[in-house]
Design a protein around this motif. Structure first.
Motif, short mmCIF file in Angstrom:
data_model
loop_
_atom_site.label_atom_id
_atom_site.label_comp_id
_atom_site.label_asym_id
_atom_site.label_seq_id
_atom_site.Cartn_x
_atom_site.Cartn_y
_atom_site.Cartn_z
N UNK A 1 59.54 32.89 78.42
CA UNK A 1 58.86 33.67 79.45
C UNK A 1 58.38 34.98 78.84
N UNK A 2 57.16 35.35 79.13
CA UNK A 2 56.60 36.60 78.62
C UNK A 2 56.91 37.72 79.62
N UNK A 3 57.48 38.79 79.11
CA UNK A 3 57.78 39.96 79.94
C UNK A 3 57.04 41.14 79.32
N UNK A 4 56.23 41.79 80.10
CA UNK A 4 55.46 42.92 79.60
C UNK A 4 56.32 44.18 79.55
N UNK A 5 56.10 44.98 78.52
CA UNK A 5 56.84 46.23 78.36
C UNK A 5 56.67 47.12 79.58
N UNK A 6 55.47 47.15 80.13
CA UNK A 6 55.21 47.98 81.31
C UNK A 6 56.13 47.58 82.47
N UNK A 7 56.35 46.28 82.65
CA UNK A 7 57.24 45.81 83.71
C UNK A 7 58.68 46.27 83.46
N UNK A 8 59.10 46.17 82.22
CA UNK A 8 60.47 46.58 81.85
C UNK A 8 60.64 48.07 82.09
N UNK A 9 59.67 48.87 81.65
CA UNK A 9 59.75 50.32 81.84
C UNK A 9 59.76 50.68 83.32
N UNK A 10 58.91 50.04 84.10
CA UNK A 10 58.88 50.33 85.55
C UNK A 10 60.21 49.99 86.20
N UNK A 11 60.81 48.86 85.82
CA UNK A 11 62.11 48.48 86.38
C UNK A 11 63.18 49.49 85.98
N UNK A 12 63.16 49.92 84.72
CA UNK A 12 64.14 50.90 84.25
C UNK A 12 63.99 52.22 85.00
N UNK A 13 62.77 52.64 85.23
CA UNK A 13 62.52 53.89 85.97
C UNK A 13 63.01 53.77 87.40
N UNK A 14 62.73 52.63 88.04
CA UNK A 14 63.19 52.42 89.42
C UNK A 14 64.72 52.41 89.51
N UNK A 15 65.38 51.76 88.56
CA UNK A 15 66.85 51.75 88.56
C UNK A 15 67.41 53.15 88.31
N UNK A 16 66.78 53.89 87.42
CA UNK A 16 67.22 55.27 87.16
C UNK A 16 67.04 56.13 88.40
N UNK A 17 65.93 55.94 89.09
CA UNK A 17 65.67 56.71 90.32
C UNK A 17 66.71 56.39 91.39
N UNK A 18 67.07 55.13 91.50
CA UNK A 18 68.09 54.72 92.47
C UNK A 18 69.44 55.37 92.14
N UNK A 19 69.80 55.38 90.87
CA UNK A 19 71.07 56.00 90.44
C UNK A 19 71.06 57.49 90.72
#
Length: 189
Positions: A6-24
């Motif tokens: 499965x191809x995962x784009x870096x932009x998707x990974x970064x956005x998910x990381x930012x969202x998780x950080x914001x939640x924390x």
């Protein structure tokens, strides 16, 4: 590309990381003034640190939730340590100089760790190995947090000046370590 193809784009990974950080951040420090900016710094930093802490010849395990923890061998742990040290300096008042005649074991461990920074950075540059700086920043964060947890830094006016000098040195070295790794160093988290 993942092992499953499965191809995962870096932009998707970064956005998910930012969202998780914001939640924390929302859970742990909802009063933080610049939550979105700090979340971006922490999220992106977590991905960068996770990649760079590994020696280039080792396999990398990718677990975004582990990468964003503020405990353990993560970028947010170092960023949080940096923010904690900055907080101490903000709370401190102007103090006079003080002749240091003795240091306790916790202070000494931080001082010894700080002394290693020039040789670590030189070695990392000559070996093209940023993981050395990442591991050093983790070690310094651990000894600083031990110092912070066992010494009442701001409560003892006779030892305050040199303890603040130690904290200031940690802020400087951790900030530079994070900069060398391409990460931001938020002063509040």
């Amino acid at each position: 590309m993942t092992r499953k193809g499965k191809i995962i784009l870096l932009e998707e990974v970064l956005n998910e990381a930012i969202q998780l950080a914001e939640k924390t951040i929302e859970e742990k420090n909802p009063q933080l003034r610049n939550k979105k900016e700090v979340a971006k710094e922490v999220g992106v930093g977590a991905i960068i640190f996770s990649d760079l802490k590994q020696h280039r010849k080792h396999d990398i395990e990718f677990d975004i939730k582990k990468m964003l923890q503020t405990e353990g061998e993560t970028g947010p742990y170092i960023q949080y340590t940096y923010a904690r040290a900055c907080s101490i300096l903000r709370k401190a008042q102007e103090v006079e100089t003080y002749l240091v005649t003795e240091v306790n074991d916790y202070e000494w461990e931080v001082i010894k760790s700080l002394q290693q920074f020039p040789s670590i950075t030189q070695r990392a540059a000559s070996e093209y190995d940023p993981s050395l700086i990442a591991k050093y920043a983790l070690d310094l964060s651990q000894v600083f947090n031990s110092f912070y947890g066992n010494v009442q830094i701001l409560k003892d006016p006779t030892h305050l000046p040199y303890r603040l000098a130690i904290v200031h040195s940690v802020v400087t070295v951790l900030g530079e370590s994070l900069r060398l790794l391409g990460m931001k160093a938020p002063s509040e988290m």
